[in-house]
Design a protein around this motif. Structure first.
Motif, PDB file in Angstrom:
ATOM      1  N   VAL A  21       0.861  -1.178   0.000  1.00  8.73           N
ATOM      2  CA  VAL A  21       0.000   0.000   0.000  1.00  8.73           C
ATOM      3  C   VAL A  21       0.899   1.231   0.000  1.00  8.73           C
ATOM      4  O   VAL A  21       2.075   1.162   0.357  1.00  8.73           O
ATOM      5  N   TYR A  22       0.333   2.347  -0.412  1.00  7.05           N
ATOM      6  CA  TYR A  22       1.122   3.570  -0.545  1.00  7.05           C
ATOM      7  C   TYR A  22       0.528   4.664   0.319  1.00  7.05           C
ATOM      8  O   TYR A  22      -0.679   4.844   0.397  1.00  7.05           O
ATOM      9  N   THR A  23       1.406   5.407   0.960  1.00  4.38           N
ATOM     10  CA  THR A  23       0.977   6.523   1.776  1.00  4.38           C
ATOM     11  C   THR A  23       1.993   7.629   1.650  1.00  4.38           C
ATOM     12  O   THR A  23       3.157   7.385   1.300  1.00  4.38           O
ATOM     13  N   SER A  24       1.561   8.856   1.920  1.00  6.97           N
ATOM     14  CA  SER A  24       2.480   9.980   1.784  1.00  6.97           C
ATOM     15  C   SER A  24       3.557   9.969   2.856  1.00  6.97           C
ATOM     16  O   SER A  24       4.629  10.532   2.675  1.00  6.97           O
ATOM     17  N   GLY A  25       3.278   9.327   4.010  1.00  4.57           N
ATOM     18  CA  GLY A  25       4.285   9.249   5.057  1.00  4.57           C
ATOM     19  C   GLY A  25       4.644  10.605   5.628  1.00  4.57           C
ATOM     20  O   GLY A  25       4.109  11.638   5.256  1.00  4.57           O
TER      21      GLY A  25
END
Length: 581
Positions: free
Chosen positions: A149-153
């Motif tokens: 999954v991808y997140t802006s962090g």
């Protein structure tokens, strides 16, 4: 009660008679779901490669492709959208795309759709026949099966988060242990996308394991009200729950809903109370992140409820910030969040705000740092800062210092067109919700005594110092305007905290400013005469400002009145600009 199936066996073991998904007058049973997953498994196996990006509009089709890819030994990359910048970012890290991607992906896209009984679409053209769909497959390996999954962090860069199936399994088990008993037999309705981790867990993985039918995604409140014709649970977000219209018929919801879930951002107490009144259930809020999975939950059935950790989640406070350890994380190490917290005195905690520059707008995580960096790359931008401005709806606001080129464009095209151009420059990577809606162009960023630009100073640029006037009359010598004293006006700040009043200096300033809008006044302020402040003016009042320009005397007379009488009056003497040597 429906039989619980371990996620590793959801597509592996036949369960005759089990309903997986509902559509318009049709349903997809477990036999059909396994057949779809088998077709996708064979299609992925035939193409090779390890990492595949999935994006589907239809939840049932997505679920079949997801388990098909996993049973083919693929790592699934869960992209939140199919925007061009998202595709470009993924291209270097995936071996192919499957689902509803733009035509620009044609060279590497898998141009197929699941053969869903709900969608009626064709199976993959080159898929191997699913003759073994009615036989048992090997269960998935919880440690080897992967999801990205991808997140802006916290840095603002798109960060890939690698999750093992074991982490997802433990989270689904925690949800079932906490809430499952009340939800047996309920149809799963939702307003959130399955392409995000919250929607994936609550609208796909948990229902598949628990034997709850998955309904198509809902977008409008009218659809939600109409869908409540059988026992149901609603997976939603603050964006929808804050805007529930009272005019719709919610009797079905109050009768048939078993639970309402919300995640992606804090739900204001007043919105939770209103949702409870209309839907018959206080929303259950889930707190967590893409990195941590679910951490805790709360329900607004009491004032100011604290967050209760989910089963298996340990937490502690370090340097004022929350740290967690749980089976939803990749290892046993403590993970520090960017959330400041305090203990509630029992077993829970309360959130106090973020310690980083990641904010949520309509439940979408947005990096202010990343937006500022993107704006700074524009040739017309010398410096940019972005803040979240609260109001009836939270909005992103940008404060921009323009370069010489930018100033030239501002003079030639005007503020609105420059703002639109900068907003459009962000469109490939940000949708309309995650782009600034409000803009200010300044000569320099505001600074405090230490030379630092604070968020408070930036937000102040988007709060009006004076109200928007309603001009009742305006001629050569007389003007009358109506002013609504909104409590949010900047002039009320600190004057006074417990009983704000409109400062006299603000009334004098407004008289001159509005006078210059009405008349051609001399530029120089000389003095005031007969200045009187008779009644205080408070937030919420509606007052009238009377102006008279006495040109022969170079005097601007003003008077503030309301239904209570006269509040203030006086005269301002003006003169020509000072002569220069």
């Amino acid at each position: 009660m429906a039989e619980w199936i371990a996620l590793a066996e959801v597509a592996a073991r036949p369960v005759p008679g089990r309903v997986v998904a509902l559509g318009a007058g049709s349903c997809l049973d477990h036999v059909g779901f396994r057949a779809e997953a088998a077709r996708w498994r064979d299609a992925f196996t035939a193409r090779g490669g390890e990492r595949w990006a999935l994006h589907f509009d239809d939840t049932a089709a997505f679920a079949a492709a997801l388990f098909g890819a996993w049973h083919a030994g693929k790592t699934v990359c869960l992209c939140a959208d199919a925007l061009p910048v998202t595709v470009a970012r993924l291209e270097a890290g995936v071996d192919g795309f499957a689902g509803d991607f733009p035509e620009a992906c044609a060279a590497i896209a898998l141009h197929t759709q699941a053969n869903s009984a709900l969608t009626g679409t064709a199976p993959p053209a080159d898929a191997v026949g699913a003759s073994d769909a009615d036989s048992a497959w090997m269960p998935l390996d919880e440690q080897a099966t992967r999801l990205v999954v991808y997140t802006s962090g916290s840095t603002g860069e798109a960060a890939a988060i690698d999750k093992r199936l074991a982490q997802l399994v433990r989270e689904v088990e925690a949800l079932q242990a906490t809430f499952g008993e009340r939800l047996d037999g309920a149809v799963v309705h939702g307003t959130v996308s399955h392409q995000h981790i919250y929607g994936l867990l609550f609208r796909v993985l948990w229902p598949l394991a628990a034997g709850r039918a998955i309904a198509p995604r809902l977008f409008f409140h009218e659809e939600i009200a109409a869908a409540m014709d059988a026992p149901a649970l609603l997976v939603s977000s603050p964006a929808h729950l804050k805007r529930i219209p009272e005019a719709l018929d919610w009797n079905g919801a109050r009768t048939r809903l078993r639970a309402v879930f919300s995640s992606g951002g804090a739900l204001p107490a007043e919105a939770a109370t209103a949702a409870h009144a209309m839907l018959g259930h206080a929303p259950i809020e889930i707190y967590g992140s893409s990195e941590t999975g679910g951490i805790a939950w709360r329900q607004h059935d009491t004032d100011g409820p604290a967050w209760t950790p989910l089963p298996g989640v340990d937490w502690r406070i370090a340097d004022g910030q929350l740290e967690v350890a749980s089976p939803h994380l990749p290892d046993a190490a403590w993970w520090r969040s960017a959330d400041r917290v305090e203990a509630d005195g029992t077993a829970g905690f309360r959130l106090l705000g973020r310690a980083d520059r990641i904010v949520k707008v309509e439940e979408r995580r947005v990096s202010l740092t990343a937006l500022e960096r993107q704006l700074g790359e524009r040739p017309e931008v010398a410096e940019a800062r972005v803040v979240l401005v609260e109001g009836p709806r939270a909005e992103l606001a940008a404060v921009v210092v323009l370069t010489g080129e930018g100033q030239a464009r501002l003079r030639a095209d005007g503020r609105r067109r420059v703002a639109q151009s900068l907003g459009q420059a962000l469109a490939d990577g940000q949708d309309a919700v995650t782009r600034p809606r409000r803009w200010r162009f300044v000569d320099a960023l505001p600074g405090n005594a230490q030379g630092k630009t604070t968020d408070a100073a930036l937000r102040a640029l988007f709060r009006p110092e004076r109200p928007a006037p309603v001009w009742v009359r305006c001629d050569a010598t007389q003007a009358q305007l109506e002013l609504a004293l909104d409590a949010d006006l900047l002039v009320f700040d600190g004057h006074f905290p417990r009983m704000p009043i409109l400062p006299g200096v603000a009334q004098l300033d407004w008289a001159v400013r509005f006078g210059r809008e009405a008349f051609a006044l001399p530029p120089r302020f000389l003095r005031t005469e007969a200045l009187k402040f008779q009644r205080v003016a408070r937030p919420g009042m509606r007052i009238h400002l009377h102006l008279e320009w006495l040109e022969a005397k170079s005097v601007l007379a003003f008077r503030y009145e309301s239904e209570l009488g006269t509040h203030a009056s006086g005269r301002v003497v003006l003169g020509p600009a000072e002569a220069t040597a």
